[in-house]
Write a protein that holds these residues in place. Structure first.
Motif, PDB file in Angstrom:
ATOM      1  N   ASN A   1       0.818  -1.211   0.000  1.00 47.19           N
ATOM      2  CA  ASN A   1       0.000   0.000   0.000  1.00 47.19           C
ATOM      3  C   ASN A   1       0.853   1.263   0.000  1.00 47.19           C
ATOM      4  O   ASN A   1       0.402   2.318  -0.456  1.00 47.19           O
ATOM      5  N   LYS A   2       2.085   1.182   0.494  1.00 43.16           N
ATOM      6  CA  LYS A   2       2.998   2.322   0.421  1.00 43.16           C
ATOM      7  C   LYS A   2       3.623   2.416  -0.979  1.00 43.16           C
ATOM      8  O   LYS A   2       3.727   3.495  -1.556  1.00 43.16           O
ATOM      9  N   LEU A   3       4.036   1.259  -1.519  1.00 43.56           N
ATOM     10  CA  LEU A   3       4.724   1.267  -2.812  1.00 43.56           C
ATOM     11  C   LEU A   3       3.819   1.720  -3.951  1.00 43.56           C
ATOM     12  O   LEU A   3       4.290   2.295  -4.932  1.00 43.56           O
ATOM     13  N   LYS A   4       2.523   1.477  -3.828  1.00 46.45           N
ATOM     14  CA  LYS A   4       1.629   1.864  -4.924  1.00 46.45           C
ATOM     15  C   LYS A   4       1.558   3.382  -5.077  1.00 46.45           C
ATOM     16  O   LYS A   4       1.162   3.881  -6.137  1.00 46.45           O
ATOM     17  N   TYR A   5       1.930   4.135  -4.034  1.00 47.35           N
ATOM     18  CA  TYR A   5       1.971   5.589  -4.164  1.00 47.35           C
ATOM     19  C   TYR A   5       3.256   6.039  -4.861  1.00 47.35           C
ATOM     20  O   TYR A   5       3.272   7.064  -5.535  1.00 47.35           O
TER      21      TYR A   5
ATOM     22  N   LYS B   1      10.109  -7.248  -5.865  1.00 42.38           N
ATOM     23  CA  LYS B   1      10.796  -8.240  -5.020  1.00 42.38           C
ATOM     24  C   LYS B   1      12.064  -7.639  -4.409  1.00 42.38           C
ATOM     25  O   LYS B   1      12.410  -7.926  -3.254  1.00 42.38           O
ATOM     26  N   TRP B   2      12.739  -6.789  -5.154  1.00 37.93           N
ATOM     27  CA  TRP B   2      13.957  -6.141  -4.643  1.00 37.93           C
ATOM     28  C   TRP B   2      13.620  -5.319  -3.403  1.00 37.93           C
ATOM     29  O   TRP B   2      14.362  -5.349  -2.418  1.00 37.93           O
ATOM     30  N   TYR B   3      12.515  -4.586  -3.455  1.00 37.69           N
ATOM     31  CA  TYR B   3      12.126  -3.768  -2.287  1.00 37.69           C
ATOM     32  C   TYR B   3      11.830  -4.650  -1.079  1.00 37.69           C
ATOM     33  O   TYR B   3      12.226  -4.324   0.041  1.00 37.69           O
ATOM     34  N   PHE B   4      11.123  -5.753  -1.292  1.00 38.03           N
ATOM     35  CA  PHE B   4      10.835  -6.663  -0.173  1.00 38.03           C
ATOM     36  C   PHE B   4      12.134  -7.230   0.407  1.00 38.03           C
ATOM     37  O   PHE B   4      12.303  -7.280   1.628  1.00 38.03           O
ATOM     38  N   ASP B   5      13.057  -7.630  -0.455  1.00 40.29           N
ATOM     39  CA  ASP B   5      14.290  -8.284   0.006  1.00 40.29           C
ATOM     40  C   ASP B   5      15.259  -7.303   0.658  1.00 40.29           C
ATOM     41  O   ASP B   5      15.867  -7.609   1.688  1.00 40.29           O
TER      42      ASP B   5
END
Length: 717
Positions: free
Chosen positions: A419-423, A453-457
């Motif tokens: 929900n943060k990344l979609k902004y 996936k890079w952001y999650f990792d």
């Protein structure tokens, strides 16, 4: 920093395929304008533009970056955009707030898939374009071949303003047919302006005359001058070229080797002199409130085109000043929420370097920090004007994955991150499907999901898996069936008792309830007393007919029977998918004076419906999508074969904008990873769009496969 007036501002977007040199050219432009005193390199991970960790890891632009430089008293705002079409959100948002596109073309590779994709986005935004042929010092650079490809793709509007004298490793000179001079560069990128040598004069004069004609065609007065004098002055040519660029009838061609600084200064000079100022393009549409003009005297308003989050800084909001003046401490109203926002600080940005300014005027680009709630696509304005600008429309999603945390305890965190990344990247569409029980991310392609996936990792330190999304099947019936069910339970005290007799049949819009059914040798007569029509949130209808006579079931239990049926509609008997388009006749049953209650009749109705459903020729429906595919003509056969293997029904073929267009209807089940497949078949040049059409019955073999899979899943649980 000085305050620039609207007519002293130019806003440009750098477009082009990944590897065409956009970030390197931006670096040369900032160096030329004195914003930096040393040029960085992409390979050294020290450029002003690609400054984030993900861009350092990937080696190319992932996010659009706002920069600025200066030339001859003109401020030039630059948005360096990603070259991968999966990251097209950054291209689209940048084109919405700029007034000119610089399309970089690698002189070795010519027109690439990313060039075509960026060109389509620029065309959609009606953006004027300048072509910049870059990397002319490479061994295999071929200016003429690249130019021919550009003309074949974008038309004869592509017009030479500069051409190289010596393309290849020794490249150092360009002929400028607007200035009618030769620009010769040394190893330090310093330029010497010389007369055109005799060996190039004939070619230069021919191209100069072509450019004069192209410039004159854009205004009747200029054409008359051209006919009278046989030529135009440089100022007259500038006027004609600007008009041609604004009408997208002229795409000037410039030459650079950005890494060596060759051509960057002359390109900036052209932008400062000829590129449109913000108030020379059409104003963004206002969807509500007062319409404003891009003038300093108007009430202040700004449009947010990008938001990001940086460690140690927090949320950064990037905006375009649409009208009036913006200054530190100004209070504005968010036109979406109606709440007040204070601009505590106002900055101009060169990548991660931000410089505080006293004021920005209409047409300028800047940023601020720590706004309470304002996000991308929102407007800040005065309470009196209440202006709201039209939001940016982003491309439809082309790829979907289901995201699941490896550790169940991280499920909530995964939702928060998305929900943060979609902004930050609005082309990520987040959707939790209650039906499929999956958290879905709709995006542009597999490269896009790799970025996620890079952001999650690396940022959030959450392990996630990507799963294939389930298909939202529907269940229905093909013939009438009858069933009855008695629910009876006795366990001390009051018991439970309810008996329901019903008939079900397929429902089609406009059809009327029946009064007679025949099952085997037995006829069943019905007397319809009341009909309820229920539109289902997942599509289709349930028609509920009360046929009770003689009080065999009390009217107060009819809603409970409906509730039981609806519960089973929400979890169909075949695969647990939603059921639709069914008419139910409840015609008989039994009650107990003590033990009958709502729960009893709900369960009796639910089970009677389930039994009847399985005997009514049940059929699974699958979602069918309308598909449009644009492909190069030499890949048409391969794409057609691939579509046929996906159970597609070809609806038509034709030509459009130099590409072959295929229209088809295709099951959603067969579209998994189609972005990757089409890119592989067409070398990245194929594009498609897809939209929901409706539901159709699956083939028998597919239905058998789905039933077996569901049975196996139920056994595991």
């Amino acid at each position: 920093m000085k305050v620039y007036k609207t007519n002293q501002i130019r806003n440009i977007a750098l477009l082009g395929n990944a590897g065409s040199g956009k970030t390197t050219l931006a670096e040369a432009m900032l160096f030329e304008g004195g914003v930096i005193n040393r040029k960085g390199e992409v390979t050294a991970k020290n450029t002003v533009s690609d400054y984030t960790d993900i861009e350092h890891d990937y080696g190319n632009s992932v996010l659009p970056t706002l920069l600025y430089t200066e030339k001859n008293g003109v401020k030039i705002n630059i948005l360096d955009t990603p070259g991968m079409d999966d990251l097209c959100g950054g291209v689209v948002s940048s084109l919405n707030v700029t007034d000119l596109s610089l399309m970089l073309v690698n002189a070795t590779n010519g027109v690439e898939a990313g060039t075509e994709a960026a060109g389509r986005h620029a065309e959609a935004m009606n953006s004027p374009m300048v072509f910049v042929f870059n990397q002319l010092d490479h061994d295999n650079s071929n200016f003429d071949a690249a130019l021919d490809q550009c003309k074949a793709t974008f038309g004869n509007k592509v017009t030479i303003v500069q051409y190289p004298v010596d393309a290849g490793p020794s490249f150092s000179s360009v002929i400028d047919v607007l200035k009618m001079k030769m620009y010769k560069y040394n190893d330090k990128g310093e330029v010497e302006i010389l007369d055109i040598p005799d060996s190039e004069m004939e070619k230069a004069e021919e191209l100069h005359n072509e450019l004069v004609e192209m410039a004159a065609e854009n205004e009747e007065a200029l054409m008359e001058l051209y006919f009278d004098k046989g030529s135009l002055t440089e100022d007259e040519m500038r006027k004609g070229m600007k008009l041609g660029m604004l009408q997208r009838d002229l795409y000037p061609v410039f030459c650079t080797t950005a890494k060596k600084g060759i051509g960057a200064g002359r390109l900036l000079e052209f932008i400062a002199n000829i590129a449109p100022a913000p108030n020379e393009r059409e104003m963004r549409n206002v969807v509500s409130g007062k319409a404003v003009k891009m003038e300093e005297s108007e009430p202040p308003s700004l449009f947010v085109f990008k938001t990001t989050v940086e460690s140690h800084v927090g949320e950064i909001t990037y905006f375009k000043v649409m009208s009036g003046k913006i200054s530190e401490g100004l209070d504005l109203i968010n036109s979406k929420s109606g709440n007040k926002e204070r601009l505590s600080q106002v900055f101009v940005a060169a990548g991660k370097n931000r410089e505080k300014v006293d004021e920005l005027v209409a047409g300028d680009l800047g940023c601020t920090v720590k706004l309470k709630e304002t996000k991308f696509n929102q407007t800040l304005t005065t309470k009196e004007a209440d202006t709201k600008f039209e939001p940016i429309t982003f491309p439809s999603s082309r790829h979907t994955v289901a995201v699941k945390a490896v550790n169940d305890s991280d499920d909530e965190k995964v939702g928060e991150v998305l929900n943060k990344l979609k902004y930050e990247d609005p082309t990520f569409i987040i959707d939790y499907s209650k039906e499929l029980k999956q958290l879905l991310v709709h995006c542009q392609g597999e490269y896009h999901t790799n970025v996620l996936k890079w952001y999650f990792d690396n940022v959030h330190k959450i392990e996630v898996n990507y799963l294939q999304p389930k298909i939202p099947y529907r269940e229905t019936i093909t013939k009438a069936a009858q069933a009855d069910y008695r629910h009876k339970k006795q366990s001390g005290g009051a018991g439970q008792f309810g008996e329901v007799h019903l008939v079900i049949e397929p429902y089609e819009d406009g059809s009327e309830p029946k009064s007679m059914f025949k099952f085997g040798d037995k006829e069943q007569k019905l007397s319809v007393r009341a009909v309820e029509e229920h539109k289902l949130s997942w599509g289709g209808k349930l028609i509920y007919c009360n046929c009770i006579v003689g009080g065999s079931i009390d009217a107060r239990f009819m809603p409970a029977i409906l509730k039981g049926i609806m519960e089973k509609m929400e979890e169909g008997p075949l695969t647990g998918s939603y059921a639709r388009d069914i008419r139910v006749y409840v015609y008989d049953g039994k009650m107990h004076p003590v033990d009958s209650n709502e729960i009893s009749f709900k369960l009796a109705g639910r089970n009677a419906f389930s039994m009847a459903f399985k005997n009514a020729g049940p059929k699974i429906l699958e979602p069918i999508y309308d598909l449009n595919v644009w492909v190069p003509s030499d890949r048409m056969g391969d794409v057609m074969s691939d579509l046929q293997g996906r159970r597609a029904m070809i609806m038509g073929m034709g030509s459009e904008k130099g590409m072959e267009k295929i229209t088809a209807k295709v099951p959603l089940k067969e579209m998994n990873k189609y972005t990757t497949s089409l890119s592989s078949i067409t070398g990245g040049r194929g594009v498609f769009d897809i939209s929901f059409d409706g539901y159709e019955k699956v083939p028998a073999d597919v239905q058998d496969e789905l039933l077996k899979a569901y049975e196996a899943e139920q056994e595991e649980e």
